[in-house]
Motif scaffolding. Structure first.
Motif, PDB file in Angstrom:
ATOM      1  N   GLY A  75       0.798  -1.215   0.000  1.00 26.58           N
ATOM      2  CA  GLY A  75       0.000   0.000   0.000  1.00 26.58           C
ATOM      3  C   GLY A  75       0.829   1.263   0.000  1.00 26.58           C
ATOM      4  O   GLY A  75       0.345   2.339   0.362  1.00 26.58           O
ATOM      5  N   TRP A  76       2.088   1.150  -0.436  1.00 28.22           N
ATOM      6  CA  TRP A  76       2.984   2.299  -0.413  1.00 28.22           C
ATOM      7  C   TRP A  76       2.907   3.149  -1.677  1.00 28.22           C
ATOM      8  O   TRP A  76       3.466   4.239  -1.718  1.00 28.22           O
ATOM      9  CB  TRP A  76       4.427   1.838  -0.206  1.00 28.22           C
ATOM     10  CG  TRP A  76       4.677   1.276   1.168  1.00 28.22           C
ATOM     11  CD1 TRP A  76       3.827   1.281   2.232  1.00 28.22           C
ATOM     12  CD2 TRP A  76       5.885   0.625   1.613  1.00 28.22           C
ATOM     13  NE1 TRP A  76       4.415   0.677   3.321  1.00 28.22           N
ATOM     14  CE2 TRP A  76       5.674   0.261   2.977  1.00 28.22           C
ATOM     15  CE3 TRP A  76       7.092   0.315   1.007  1.00 28.22           C
ATOM     16  CZ2 TRP A  76       6.654  -0.397   3.726  1.00 28.22           C
ATOM     17  CZ3 TRP A  76       8.064  -0.332   1.753  1.00 28.22           C
ATOM     18  CH2 TRP A  76       7.849  -0.679   3.101  1.00 28.22           C
ATOM     19  N   ASP A 136       0.593   5.231  -4.525  1.00 30.00           N
ATOM     20  CA  ASP A 136      -0.680   5.939  -4.593  1.00 30.00           C
ATOM     21  C   ASP A 136      -1.452   5.465  -5.819  1.00 30.00           C
ATOM     22  O   ASP A 136      -1.130   5.830  -6.955  1.00 30.00           O
ATOM     23  CB  ASP A 136      -0.414   7.441  -4.662  1.00 30.00           C
ATOM     24  CG  ASP A 136      -1.687   8.264  -4.665  1.00 30.00           C
ATOM     25  OD1 ASP A 136      -2.790   7.672  -4.616  1.00 30.00           O
ATOM     26  OD2 ASP A 136      -1.583   9.504  -4.726  1.00 30.00           O
ATOM     27  N   SER A 158      -4.274   6.354  -6.733  1.00 35.04           N
ATOM     28  CA  SER A 158      -5.072   7.432  -7.325  1.00 35.04           C
ATOM     29  C   SER A 158      -4.221   8.432  -8.098  1.00 35.04           C
ATOM     30  O   SER A 158      -4.746   9.413  -8.620  1.00 35.04           O
ATOM     31  CB  SER A 158      -5.830   8.176  -6.221  1.00 35.04           C
ATOM     32  OG  SER A 158      -4.936   8.876  -5.367  1.00 35.04           O
ATOM     33  N   ALA A 159      -2.909   8.192  -8.197  1.00 30.42           N
ATOM     34  CA  ALA A 159      -2.038   9.118  -8.932  1.00 30.42           C
ATOM     35  C   ALA A 159      -2.422   9.140 -10.404  1.00 30.42           C
ATOM     36  O   ALA A 159      -2.863   8.127 -10.966  1.00 30.42           O
ATOM     37  CB  ALA A 159      -0.581   8.700  -8.785  1.00 30.42           C
ATOM     38  N   ARG A 191       3.868   7.679  -7.673  1.00 30.95           N
ATOM     39  CA  ARG A 191       3.877   8.509  -6.467  1.00 30.95           C
ATOM     40  C   ARG A 191       3.564   7.664  -5.236  1.00 30.95           C
ATOM     41  O   ARG A 191       2.778   6.706  -5.297  1.00 30.95           O
ATOM     42  CB  ARG A 191       2.826   9.619  -6.614  1.00 30.95           C
ATOM     43  CG  ARG A 191       2.822  10.630  -5.497  1.00 30.95           C
ATOM     44  CD  ARG A 191       1.898  11.784  -5.845  1.00 30.95           C
ATOM     45  NE  ARG A 191       0.496  11.375  -5.950  1.00 30.95           N
ATOM     46  CZ  ARG A 191      -0.482  12.125  -6.481  1.00 30.95           C
ATOM     47  NH1 ARG A 191      -0.185  13.321  -6.986  1.00 30.95           N
ATOM     48  NH2 ARG A 191      -1.722  11.681  -6.524  1.00 30.95           N
ATOM     49  N   SER A 214       1.967   6.762  -1.606  1.00 29.89           N
ATOM     50  CA  SER A 214       0.801   7.051  -0.797  1.00 29.89           C
ATOM     51  C   SER A 214       1.261   7.669   0.524  1.00 29.89           C
ATOM     52  O   SER A 214       2.454   7.673   0.840  1.00 29.89           O
ATOM     53  CB  SER A 214       0.045   5.752  -0.514  1.00 29.89           C
ATOM     54  OG  SER A 214       0.847   4.899   0.305  1.00 29.89           O
ATOM     55  N   PRO A 215       0.342   8.193   1.340  1.00 29.21           N
ATOM     56  CA  PRO A 215       0.755   8.678   2.671  1.00 29.21           C
ATOM     57  C   PRO A 215       1.478   7.604   3.478  1.00 29.21           C
ATOM     58  O   PRO A 215       2.469   7.907   4.159  1.00 29.21           O
ATOM     59  CB  PRO A 215      -0.579   9.077   3.310  1.00 29.21           C
ATOM     60  CG  PRO A 215      -1.441   9.495   2.149  1.00 29.21           C
ATOM     61  CD  PRO A 215      -1.074   8.540   1.051  1.00 29.21           C
ATOM     62  N   SER A 216       1.028   6.355   3.382  1.00 30.11           N
ATOM     63  CA  SER A 216       1.724   5.274   4.081  1.00 30.11           C
ATOM     64  C   SER A 216       3.117   5.057   3.506  1.00 30.11           C
ATOM     65  O   SER A 216       4.078   4.788   4.240  1.00 30.11           O
ATOM     66  CB  SER A 216       0.905   3.981   3.989  1.00 30.11           C
ATOM     67  OG  SER A 216       1.599   2.905   4.591  1.00 30.11           O
TER      68      SER A 216
END
Length: 461
Positions: free
Chosen positions: A418-419, A421, A423-424, A430, A432-434
């Protein structure tokens, strides 16, 4: 990039494996048997937008977490002898760059150690080395200088402001005196605040404040107190660093709080959880106060002036880097080189002494050659660790391939955790926040087997 349903969950990783500020790391460097001449190394390199870095390896104290190349104090006119050697090196390097094509510097930085350990007069001499010997126009390019609360004196800051400094970075780490002591950093908040006042009085455009989270005894409340104390000065930039306890540092010598593998594992897990929690608290607090996230560590006030275009958190690690001083790195497209590296104080003193006695700086002594695969890894790593991400078209234009084809296993692993993004926009890789939160695990995962082996074989000193 997608992960198919039913893909098994990847094994757990520690979120704080290593802070990747340069690749390959200096512990992968080795003595260069061919000792190539600098003139040959730089002959075919572009020279119209070089970066210049001058390293001053002196501090008034050494913090418990510090593994930088620096020594405490400078007895017996050592700073004079060091600046003498720096001038000899500058003359040699500038000669090696030649005049066959224009030589221009697009950015400059003084780091350390603590450059403002030097007196005001010595700082003038340092600036003269950059300008008169190397040809850098400090008044026309971004110039960043590191300082400390004890050495940010009015006379030193006046020199830096006069000579064109556009950014001053001060290591505060914590505004809570008890936390500073726990990090083996002797300072008082009153002295920190006084130094910040002098910096603002000097009217240097960009103020950066470094803070550390994960200190023993630090809580969300005390962390927010430090953040708010920093925000009261409206710094244009803030760097939030997780605390590391690295080998041969003061905190490492104090030893672990617990013994036994199971107890240590539990303590490590609790510390990881504390740092992740404090990171999220700090990130959210700064975002809510009008700052934008540039990388895991760097936050910029949304209305702050931008020093340069493109990636900034790692901008000093690009090709075309000229490093002067015994702790500085230089980067050509094919070779990264420097002097020997150490953390232990006795070894550092010995390396500085050898540097000050050196007369011939015309050859590279220690370094690591960078092949096409390493260049791809470095580009992906540096770009992906930026919050803005990596435009795939930029990578393709430089290398003629796609990162997904070059690093399928690594990127699939990041996606599975999940690292990345999802949705990029198309064409943008890019985090993700995680992923940003786990930058210190993600970065080392991109190290090549060869670099890993060299780092593992390095004998600490």
């Amino acid at each position: 990039m997608t992960v198919t349903a039913g893909t098994p969950a990847p094994p757990a990783v520690r979120p704080y494996e290593s802070y990747v500020y340069a690749y390959p790391h200096k512990t992968a460097y080795r003595p260069l048997e061919d000792r190539p001449s600098l003139r040959a190394l730089w002959a075919a390199e572009p020279k119209d937008a070089l970066s210049l870095y001058l390293h001053i390896p002196f501090c008034e104290v050494r913090c418990g977490f510090c593994n930088l190349f620096t020594r405490i104090g400078a007895p017996e006119e050592l700073t004079t002898r060091y600046l003498d050697a720096l001038e000899r090196q500058a003359d040699s390097v500038r000669d090696a760059l030649g005049d066959e094509q224009p030589v221009r510097f697009a950015a400059a930085a003084f780091g350390g150690g603590t450059p403002t350990f030097l007196t005001a007069g010595e700082l003038e001499r340092l600036c003269d080395t950059a300008e008169k010997r190397m040809g850098a126009d400090l008044g026309a390019v971004p110039l960043s200088v590191e300082t400390s609360p004890a050495t940010a004196t009015a006379d030193r800051l006046a020199v830096l402001a006069d000579r064109g400094t556009t950014r001053i970075s001060i290591g505060v780490q914590s505004f809570v005196d008890e936390e500073a002591r726990a990090a083996v950093r002797p300072q008082r908040r009153a002295d920190v605040e006084a130094a910040l006042g002098r910096i603002r009085d000097a009217r240097i455009p960009v103020l950066n404040i470094d803070l550390i989270y994960g200190i023993d005894g630090q809580t969300e409340r005390s962390w927010l107190a430090s953040l708010d104390a920093a925000l009261a000065w409206r710094p244009e930039e803030l760097y939030l660093y997780p605390l590391y306890v690295r080998p041969l540092t003061g905190l490492h010598r104090l030893g672990p709080a617990v013994t036994g593998p199971e107890a240590r594992a539990l303590e490590d897990a609790a510390w990881d959880e504390q740092r992740l929690r404090l990171y999220a608290v700090g990130r959210d607090h700064l975002l809510s106060h009008g700052y934008e996230q540039v990388s895991m560590r760097m936050f910029r006030r949304a209305d702050a002036p931008r020093e340069q275009e493109g990636p900034e958190d790692y901008a000093c690690q690009t090709d075309g880097m000229i490093g002067l001083g015994c702790g500085a790195r230089s980067y050509t497209s094919a070779l990264h080189y420097s002097f020997d590296y150490a953390v232990e104080m006795r070894e550092i003193r010995s390396i500085i002494d050898r540097f000050t006695a050196t007369e011939d700086f015309s050859r590279a002594e220690v370094g690591r050659y960078v092949d096409a695969d390493e260049a791809r890894r470095r580009h992906l790593l540096q770009s992906l660790l930026q919050a803005a991400g990596l435009p795939v078209a930029d990578y393709r234009a430089r290398f003629g391939t796609d990162p997904g084809a070059d690093f399928p296993a690594e990127l699939a692993g990041f996606a599975a955790r999940g690292w990345l993004d999802a949705s990029a926009p198309d064409g943008l890789l890019r985090l993700s926040p995680s992923g940003l939160a786990h930058s210190d695990a993600l970065g080392p995962a991109l190290f090549s087997p060869g670099v890993r082996a060299a780092m593992a074989a390095y004998e600490r000193k």
